[in-house]
Design a protein around this motif. Structure first.
Motif, PDB file in Angstrom:
ATOM      1  N   ALA A   1       0.860  -1.185   0.000  1.00 44.76           N
ATOM      2  CA  ALA A   1       0.000   0.000   0.000  1.00 44.76           C
ATOM      3  C   ALA A   1       0.898   1.238   0.000  1.00 44.76           C
ATOM      4  O   ALA A   1       2.018   1.199   0.495  1.00 44.76           O
ATOM      5  CB  ALA A   1      -0.880  -0.009   1.240  1.00 44.76           C
ATOM      6  N   GLU A   2       0.374   2.319  -0.564  1.00 45.79           N
ATOM      7  CA  GLU A   2       1.187   3.531  -0.678  1.00 45.79           C
ATOM      8  C   GLU A   2       1.585   4.098   0.685  1.00 45.79           C
ATOM      9  O   GLU A   2       2.702   4.548   0.892  1.00 45.79           O
ATOM     10  CB  GLU A   2       0.410   4.579  -1.476  1.00 45.79           C
ATOM     11  CG  GLU A   2       1.292   5.715  -1.919  1.00 45.79           C
ATOM     12  CD  GLU A   2       0.480   6.864  -2.460  1.00 45.79           C
ATOM     13  OE1 GLU A   2       0.874   8.008  -2.181  1.00 45.79           O
ATOM     14  OE2 GLU A   2      -0.538   6.607  -3.136  1.00 45.79           O
ATOM     15  N   GLN A   3       0.654   4.046   1.624  1.00 41.75           N
ATOM     16  CA  GLN A   3       0.961   4.580   2.957  1.00 41.75           C
ATOM     17  C   GLN A   3       1.464   3.462   3.865  1.00 41.75           C
ATOM     18  O   GLN A   3       0.780   2.466   4.055  1.00 41.75           O
ATOM     19  CB  GLN A   3      -0.293   5.209   3.565  1.00 41.75           C
ATOM     20  CG  GLN A   3      -0.044   5.645   4.998  1.00 41.75           C
ATOM     21  CD  GLN A   3      -1.194   6.422   5.603  1.00 41.75           C
ATOM     22  OE1 GLN A   3      -2.126   6.820   4.915  1.00 41.75           O
ATOM     23  NE2 GLN A   3      -1.121   6.653   6.896  1.00 41.75           N
ATOM     24  N   PRO A   4       2.665   3.643   4.420  1.00 40.09           N
ATOM     25  CA  PRO A   4       3.163   2.600   5.320  1.00 40.09           C
ATOM     26  C   PRO A   4       2.328   2.541   6.602  1.00 40.09           C
ATOM     27  O   PRO A   4       1.747   3.541   7.016  1.00 40.09           O
ATOM     28  CB  PRO A   4       4.594   3.056   5.639  1.00 40.09           C
ATOM     29  CG  PRO A   4       4.602   4.521   5.369  1.00 40.09           C
ATOM     30  CD  PRO A   4       3.581   4.784   4.310  1.00 40.09           C
ATOM     31  N   GLY A   5       2.286   1.383   7.177  1.00 38.60           N
ATOM     32  CA  GLY A   5       1.607   1.253   8.470  1.00 38.60           C
ATOM     33  C   GLY A   5       2.469   1.858   9.560  1.00 38.60           C
ATOM     34  O   GLY A   5       3.610   2.262   9.322  1.00 38.60           O
ATOM     35  N   PRO A   6       1.930   1.973  10.753  1.00 37.55           N
ATOM     36  CA  PRO A   6       2.698   2.581  11.847  1.00 37.55           C
ATOM     37  C   PRO A   6       3.727   1.617  12.425  1.00 37.55           C
ATOM     38  O   PRO A   6       3.609   0.403  12.291  1.00 37.55           O
ATOM     39  CB  PRO A   6       1.625   2.880  12.893  1.00 37.55           C
ATOM     40  CG  PRO A   6       0.545   1.881  12.642  1.00 37.55           C
ATOM     41  CD  PRO A   6       0.566   1.580  11.163  1.00 37.55           C
ATOM     42  N   LEU A   7       4.736   2.171  13.069  1.00 36.64           N
ATOM     43  CA  LEU A   7       5.667   1.367  13.864  1.00 36.64           C
ATOM     44  C   LEU A   7       4.943   0.921  15.136  1.00 36.64           C
ATOM     45  O   LEU A   7       3.912   1.492  15.509  1.00 36.64           O
ATOM     46  CB  LEU A   7       6.891   2.206  14.255  1.00 36.64           C
ATOM     47  CG  LEU A   7       7.836   2.620  13.122  1.00 36.64           C
ATOM     48  CD1 LEU A   7       8.826   3.679  13.619  1.00 36.64           C
ATOM     49  CD2 LEU A   7       8.593   1.420  12.561  1.00 36.64           C
ATOM     50  N   ILE A   8       5.512  -0.059  15.797  1.00 32.41           N
ATOM     51  CA  ILE A   8       4.917  -0.546  17.047  1.00 32.41           C
ATOM     52  C   ILE A   8       5.237   0.463  18.151  1.00 32.41           C
ATOM     53  O   ILE A   8       6.413   0.769  18.397  1.00 32.41           O
ATOM     54  CB  ILE A   8       5.506  -1.918  17.415  1.00 32.41           C
ATOM     55  CG1 ILE A   8       5.226  -2.928  16.290  1.00 32.41           C
ATOM     56  CG2 ILE A   8       4.969  -2.408  18.761  1.00 32.41           C
ATOM     57  CD1 ILE A   8       6.065  -4.194  16.374  1.00 32.41           C
ATOM     58  N   PRO A   9       4.221   1.039  18.788  1.00 31.62           N
ATOM     59  CA  PRO A   9       4.516   2.082  19.770  1.00 31.62           C
ATOM     60  C   PRO A   9       5.213   1.549  21.018  1.00 31.62           C
ATOM     61  O   PRO A   9       5.124   0.369  21.335  1.00 31.62           O
ATOM     62  CB  PRO A   9       3.144   2.654  20.124  1.00 31.62           C
ATOM     63  CG  PRO A   9       2.160   1.633  19.694  1.00 31.62           C
ATOM     64  CD  PRO A   9       2.795   0.792  18.616  1.00 31.62           C
ATOM     65  N   ASN A  10       5.914   2.421  21.709  1.00 26.97           N
ATOM     66  CA  ASN A  10       6.516   2.099  23.004  1.00 26.97           C
ATOM     67  C   ASN A  10       5.506   2.423  24.091  1.00 26.97           C
ATOM     68  O   ASN A  10       4.520   3.116  23.851  1.00 26.97           O
ATOM     69  CB  ASN A  10       7.787   2.908  23.204  1.00 26.97           C
ATOM     70  CG  ASN A  10       8.860   2.532  22.200  1.00 26.97           C
ATOM     71  OD1 ASN A  10       9.203   1.361  22.051  1.00 26.97           O
ATOM     72  ND2 ASN A  10       9.379   3.525  21.479  1.00 26.97           N
ATOM     73  N   ASN A  11       5.813   1.963  25.268  1.00 23.18           N
ATOM     74  CA  ASN A  11       4.882   2.189  26.361  1.00 23.18           C
ATOM     75  C   ASN A  11       5.335   3.403  27.188  1.00 23.18           C
ATOM     76  O   ASN A  11       5.921   3.257  28.249  1.00 23.18           O
ATOM     77  CB  ASN A  11       4.830   0.910  27.200  1.00 23.18           C
ATOM     78  CG  ASN A  11       3.702   0.941  28.186  1.00 23.18           C
ATOM     79  OD1 ASN A  11       2.816   1.805  28.110  1.00 23.18           O
ATOM     80  ND2 ASN A  11       3.736   0.023  29.141  1.00 23.18           N
TER      81      ASN A  11
END
Ligand code: C2O
Ligand code: CU
Length: 468
Positions: free
Chosen positions: A301-311
């Motif tokens: 997809a053209e838009q990358p997905g998000p990185l895994i957030p930190n806590n």
């Protein structure tokens, strides 16, 4: 890319520093670097393990890292792990969290990074000189990427250097009070990963993660990649909901990082310029060089997905302790008077005799009393009022913060944009701008808060707070 699990040193073409998984040795020592890509004009620098930047250290979120630092300089040093929400004893601030490592001495830093992302390391003793001479490196903490998110992970460490025609460092300008009271000591050449016009290998069609790090003493940099939209996925190490960087590119105050994702559109053999656009012209700073072989054909997809957030704990702005930080001084405004090391000086003798040209809340240099004391877990809102006519990159140690608002009487305010969602460790403030930030003071110890334009820090812009 890294190997799974352990820690790998990936210093571009230089020596491997990892003694065993999770363990490193960094020797700070004089060395020579080929900054301007001319083997006849080497520059005498100070470097970690003889490379500029120092080796890329890689760790994993939640796994301990141990780094032994050997000081082979003839002055004391430390290492600060910029942006890591670290155990206070390991923060590396000479005079606040540790005694500086003496010449010929050593010190072992052990910590467990709680967050994945793009970080970096540098001395926190006489930083304005030690960093300008080449002491800094990248620290990457793995664990934020989802499988198949991108094909290649590249680091772009940007620095400006002030050198003479011969390649020699311009030493005469170290400590120049004019620089200190203006925009800091700016360079006349720009290097990416320690060399002018660095060439980074890519393959057409690939999705690439670029980790931009501004390690310059004082220069605000702005990067774009010609004809390639950049999706910003992290700022200062912490993931943000992906957003498109504007056409001018990604702006980075000293110490800031931006992780971007782009899809390589060039054909095999193409050279794509990484441009520095903070001036009036777009200047090529380096190139992404497309391999001659076949393009990569992964469809995404053209838009990358998000990185895994930190806590990272989210501050409650509503019941936060409110602290004010008034920033004054510098050329064109000056300070009428300020306290320095417990003594009140008029602005002139403060500058001429004490070499201090900036103040926080009327105090130049480290105050005896903390800016604030917070109980562990308390939310704190810091209202930073830049009453100077200079931009500043304000950095908080041991914590990441939210930017609540930006306002300016002279309407020079920067737009919040994607920063509204970000958790940063350094914020760029425009001249005369007021910026409100909020954090959860959840990391016990004594922490610095200072301008990361290192000459400003050296000439007054620093303070500290304590979490009990
Ligand atoms: Cu990157 Cu107090 O520093
Ligand atoms: Cu500053």
């Amino acid at each position: 890319m890294t190997s799974a699990g352990g820690i790998v040193a990936a210093a571009s073409g230089f020596d491997d520093v990892s003694a065993s998984p999770g363990r490193y040795q960094l020797a700070a020592a004089p060395a020579q670097a080929n900054l301007i890509n001319d083997p006849k004009k080497l520059t005498d620098v100070w470097a970690y393990n003889r490379t500029v930047p120092g080796p890329v250290l890689r760790g994993r979120k939640g796994e301990p890292i141990e780094i032994t630092v050997l000081n082979q300089l003839d002055q004391p040093t430390t290492i600060h792990w910029h942006g890591i929400r670290i155990d206070n004893k390991m923060d590396g601030v000479a005079g606040l969290t540790q005694t500086a490592i003496p010449a010929r001495g050593d010190f072992t830093y052990i910590f467990t990074p709680p967050d994945a992302g793009t970080y970096w390391y540098h001395p926190h003793n006489k930083s304005w000189e030690q960093m300008a001479r080449g002491l800094y490196g990248t620290l990457i903490i793995e664990g934020d990427a989802t499988a198949g998110m991108y094909d290649r992970d590249l680091t772009v460490v940007a620095d400006d250097w002030r050198v003479e025609q011969t390649g020699k460092l311009h030493e005469g300008s170290f400590g120049n009070l004019g620089d200190w009271s203006h925009g800091g000591r700016l360079g006349n050449i720009l290097t990416l990963n320690g060399i002018a016009y660095d060439r980074l290998p890519v393959v057409s069609g690939e999705r690439v993660r670029l980790r931009f790090i501004n390690t310059a003493n004082a220069r605000i940099l702005r990067f774009s990649v010609i004809d390639h939209p950049l999706w910003v996925v992290a700022l200062d190490g912490q993931p943000v909901p992906p957003f498109l960087a504007d056409k001018q590119g990604v702006e980075l105050a000293p110490a800031q990082r931006a992780d971007v994702i782009l899809d390589i559109k060039g054909k095999p053999g193409d050279e794509i310029a990484v441009a520095e656009t903070s001036g009036d012209e777009r200047l090529a700073a380096g190139y992404l060089v497309c391999a001659k072989d076949k393009p990569s054909l992964t469809m995404r997809a053209e838009q990358p997905g998000p990185l895994i957030p930190n806590n990272v704990p989210q501050p409650k702005a509503g019941d936060a302790k409110v602290v004010e930080l008034v920033m004054q001084g510098g050329a064109m405004r000056g300070i009428r008077s300020a306290i320095y090391k417990g003594v009140n000086y008029d602005g002139r003798s403060l500058a001429i005799d004490q070499r201090q040209t900036w103040a926080f809340n009327g105090v130049a240099g480290m105050p005896d009393q903390p800016l604030f004391t917070a109980k562990r877990g308390e939310s704190v809102k810091i209202v930073m009022k830049n009453q100077t006519v200079w931009p500043h990159g304000m950095h908080v140690h041991g914590h990441h913060f939210r930017i609540l608002s930006r306002t300016s009487a002279s309407s020079q305010s920067l737009s919040l944009g994607g920063e509204a969602e970000a958790l940063r460790d350094t914020v760029l403030m425009a001249p005369e701008e007021t910026v409100e930030i909020a954090l959860v003071a959840d990391n016990p110890g004594k922490w610095m808060l200072h301008c990361h334009m290192l000459e400003h820090q050296a000439s007054g812009m620093k303070t500290w707070f304590e979490v009990t």
